[in-house]
Design a protein around this motif. Structure first.
Motif, PDB file in Angstrom:
ATOM      1  N   TRP A  16     -40.211 -28.024  87.136  1.00 32.25           N
ATOM      2  CA  TRP A  16     -39.682 -28.046  85.919  1.00 32.25           C
ATOM      3  C   TRP A  16     -40.607 -27.088  84.942  1.00 32.25           C
ATOM      4  O   TRP A  16     -41.800 -26.456  85.251  1.00 32.25           O
ATOM      5  N   PRO A  17     -40.114 -26.603  83.762  1.00 30.24           N
ATOM      6  CA  PRO A  17     -41.037 -25.716  82.942  1.00 30.24           C
ATOM      7  C   PRO A  17     -42.427 -25.936  82.587  1.00 30.24           C
ATOM      8  O   PRO A  17     -43.252 -25.113  82.582  1.00 30.24           O
ATOM      9  N   CYS A  18     -43.029 -27.317  82.669  1.00 28.22           N
ATOM     10  CA  CYS A  18     -43.917 -27.648  82.547  1.00 28.22           C
ATOM     11  C   CYS A  18     -45.000 -27.121  83.553  1.00 28.22           C
ATOM     12  O   CYS A  18     -46.101 -27.065  83.340  1.00 28.22           O
ATOM     13  N   ALA A  19     -44.432 -27.233  84.625  1.00 30.61           N
ATOM     14  CA  ALA A  19     -45.141 -26.508  85.808  1.00 30.61           C
ATOM     15  C   ALA A  19     -45.703 -25.089  85.523  1.00 30.61           C
ATOM     16  O   ALA A  19     -46.777 -24.739  85.847  1.00 30.61           O
ATOM     17  N   TYR A  20     -44.721 -24.358  85.151  1.00 28.97           N
ATOM     18  CA  TYR A  20     -44.681 -23.080  84.927  1.00 28.97           C
ATOM     19  C   TYR A  20     -45.869 -22.831  83.646  1.00 28.97           C
ATOM     20  O   TYR A  20     -46.752 -21.655  83.570  1.00 28.97           O
ATOM     21  N   GLU A  21     -45.832 -23.509  82.829  1.00 27.57           N
ATOM     22  CA  GLU A  21     -47.006 -23.519  81.690  1.00 27.57           C
ATOM     23  C   GLU A  21     -48.280 -23.447  82.359  1.00 27.57           C
ATOM     24  O   GLU A  21     -49.145 -22.667  81.961  1.00 27.57           O
ATOM     25  N   LEU A  22     -48.516 -24.441  83.133  1.00 27.80           N
ATOM     26  CA  LEU A  22     -49.514 -24.593  83.895  1.00 27.80           C
ATOM     27  C   LEU A  22     -50.143 -23.309  84.607  1.00 27.80           C
ATOM     28  O   LEU A  22     -51.073 -22.792  84.679  1.00 27.80           O
ATOM     29  N   ILE A  23     -49.103 -22.867  85.445  1.00 29.86           N
ATOM     30  CA  ILE A  23     -49.085 -21.516  86.102  1.00 29.86           C
ATOM     31  C   ILE A  23     -49.556 -20.502  85.170  1.00 29.86           C
ATOM     32  O   ILE A  23     -50.339 -19.566  85.656  1.00 29.86           O
ATOM     33  N   PHE A  24     -48.934 -20.266  84.286  1.00 26.62           N
ATOM     34  CA  PHE A  24     -49.256 -19.149  83.359  1.00 26.62           C
ATOM     35  C   PHE A  24     -50.644 -19.326  82.836  1.00 26.62           C
ATOM     36  O   PHE A  24     -51.143 -18.265  82.673  1.00 26.62           O
ATOM     37  N   ASP A  25     -51.066 -20.500  82.527  1.00 25.98           N
ATOM     38  CA  ASP A  25     -52.433 -20.417  82.054  1.00 25.98           C
ATOM     39  C   ASP A  25     -53.185 -20.077  83.338  1.00 25.98           C
ATOM     40  O   ASP A  25     -54.516 -19.584  83.085  1.00 25.98           O
ATOM     41  N   ASN A  26     -53.191 -20.437  84.451  1.00 27.31           N
ATOM     42  CA  ASN A  26     -53.839 -19.676  85.583  1.00 27.31           C
ATOM     43  C   ASN A  26     -53.562 -18.457  85.619  1.00 27.31           C
ATOM     44  O   ASN A  26     -54.658 -17.792  86.409  1.00 27.31           O
ATOM     45  N   MET A  27     -52.706 -17.818  85.479  1.00 23.27           N
ATOM     46  CA  MET A  27     -52.320 -16.436  85.606  1.00 23.27           C
ATOM     47  C   MET A  27     -52.669 -15.535  84.615  1.00 23.27           C
ATOM     48  O   MET A  27     -53.084 -14.425  84.480  1.00 23.27           O
ATOM     49  N   LYS A  28     -53.134 -16.098  83.218  1.00 26.86           N
ATOM     50  CA  LYS A  28     -53.449 -15.271  81.982  1.00 26.86           C
ATOM     51  C   LYS A  28     -54.462 -14.192  82.313  1.00 26.86           C
ATOM     52  O   LYS A  28     -54.461 -12.901  82.040  1.00 26.86           O
ATOM     53  N   LYS A  29     -55.645 -14.748  83.223  1.00 22.87           N
ATOM     54  CA  LYS A  29     -56.527 -13.604  83.231  1.00 22.87           C
ATOM     55  C   LYS A  29     -56.246 -12.356  84.089  1.00 22.87           C
ATOM     56  O   LYS A  29     -56.856 -11.151  83.886  1.00 22.87           O
ATOM     57  N   TYR A  30     -55.048 -12.509  84.896  1.00 23.79           N
ATOM     58  CA  TYR A  30     -54.489 -11.351  85.647  1.00 23.79           C
ATOM     59  C   TYR A  30     -53.552 -10.579  84.853  1.00 23.79           C
ATOM     60  O   TYR A  30     -53.526  -9.461  84.762  1.00 23.79           O
ATOM     61  N   ILE A  31     -52.903 -11.272  84.160  1.00 23.16           N
ATOM     62  CA  ILE A  31     -52.077 -10.578  83.236  1.00 23.16           C
ATOM     63  C   ILE A  31     -52.353  -9.737  82.261  1.00 23.16           C
ATOM     64  O   ILE A  31     -51.846  -8.682  81.916  1.00 23.16           O
ATOM     65  N   PHE A  32     -53.524 -10.297  81.613  1.00 21.08           N
ATOM     66  CA  PHE A  32     -54.099  -9.588  80.416  1.00 21.08           C
ATOM     67  C   PHE A  32     -55.153  -8.944  80.883  1.00 21.08           C
ATOM     68  O   PHE A  32     -56.096  -8.541  79.657  1.00 21.08           O
TER      69      PHE A  32
END
Length: 209
Positions: free
Chosen positions: A192-208
């Motif tokens: 579900w999209p809520c899982a991807y919100e969690l994943i995004f939070d985990n990814m932020k340090k790499y994305i930015f």
């Protein structure tokens, strides 16, 4: 090959901004609602998603231009291979050989691009068995769960070989049993999209970074 998806991306790429960030892979990447997440958080960042549902590594190899090279990305997050390891006949040797072909092309054609190779997401066998989203879903979940650790090991090894980054952004997705939490999964495999919100939070340090 999914001709519709590939053709659609070919058209979209004509208006894409070169040198931005790219998400590429199969359905688990295609379903990542990155535009909505960025907008909801008022983040001004261009991230293109070129995932295609059902895709295997050999299919990605047939559409590298549409999914990767036409965009000339400066950063790539790649999550491909879960469909490969979900087939009974797939071997670790073939999996590694196919994945290496993808990375070889990226290294040759985009030598300055930063590449993040993502660890595979967990599954939930109970949900997969109960919902049976497609006839082979329970078996696909079983094979994927059995092969995840070895597949992740291969991806990590390849990342070192090519000078790329292997990242695991799955923290919080699974319970003590290592299975994907039911609240995050639609069918035991997809999320579900809520899982991807969690994943995004985990990814932020790499994305930015």
């Amino acid at each position: 090959m999914n001709e519709y998806a590939v053709t659609r991306y070919r058209y979209l790429n004509k208006n894409a901004i070169k040198g931005e960030t790219l998400f590429v892979g199969s359905s688990l990447m295609e379903h990542f609602p990155i535009d909505e997440i960025l907008m909801s958080r008022r983040i001004t960042r261009v991230i293109y998603n070129r995932g295609i549902s059902g895709y295997t590594i050999p299919e990605l190899l047939e559409s590298m231009d549409e999914q990767i090279f036409n965009l000339e990305p400066s950063v790539i997050f790649i999550n491909i291979g879960t469909n490969d390891i979900s087939h009974r006949e797939e071997t670790a040797e073939v999996f590694e050989e196919d994945y290496r072909k993808v990375l070889t092309q990226i290294k040759e054609r985009l030598p300055k691009t930063k590449v993040f190779m993502m660890a595979y997401y967990p599954v939930n066998q109970k949900v997969a068995d109960t919902i049976t989203a497609w006839p082979e879903a329970p078996l696909a979940a079983k094979l994927r769960a059995e092969r995840l650790d070895k597949a992740n090991g291969i991806v990590e090894k390849l990342s070192k070989e090519f000078g790329y980054r292997y990242i695991n952004v799955n923290e919080g997705l699974f319970g003590e049993d290592g299975q994907l939490l039911e609240k995050y999964t639609t069918d035991g495999i997809h999320m579900w999209p809520c899982a991807y919100e969690l994943i995004f939070d985990n990814m932020k340090k790499y994305i930015f970074e």
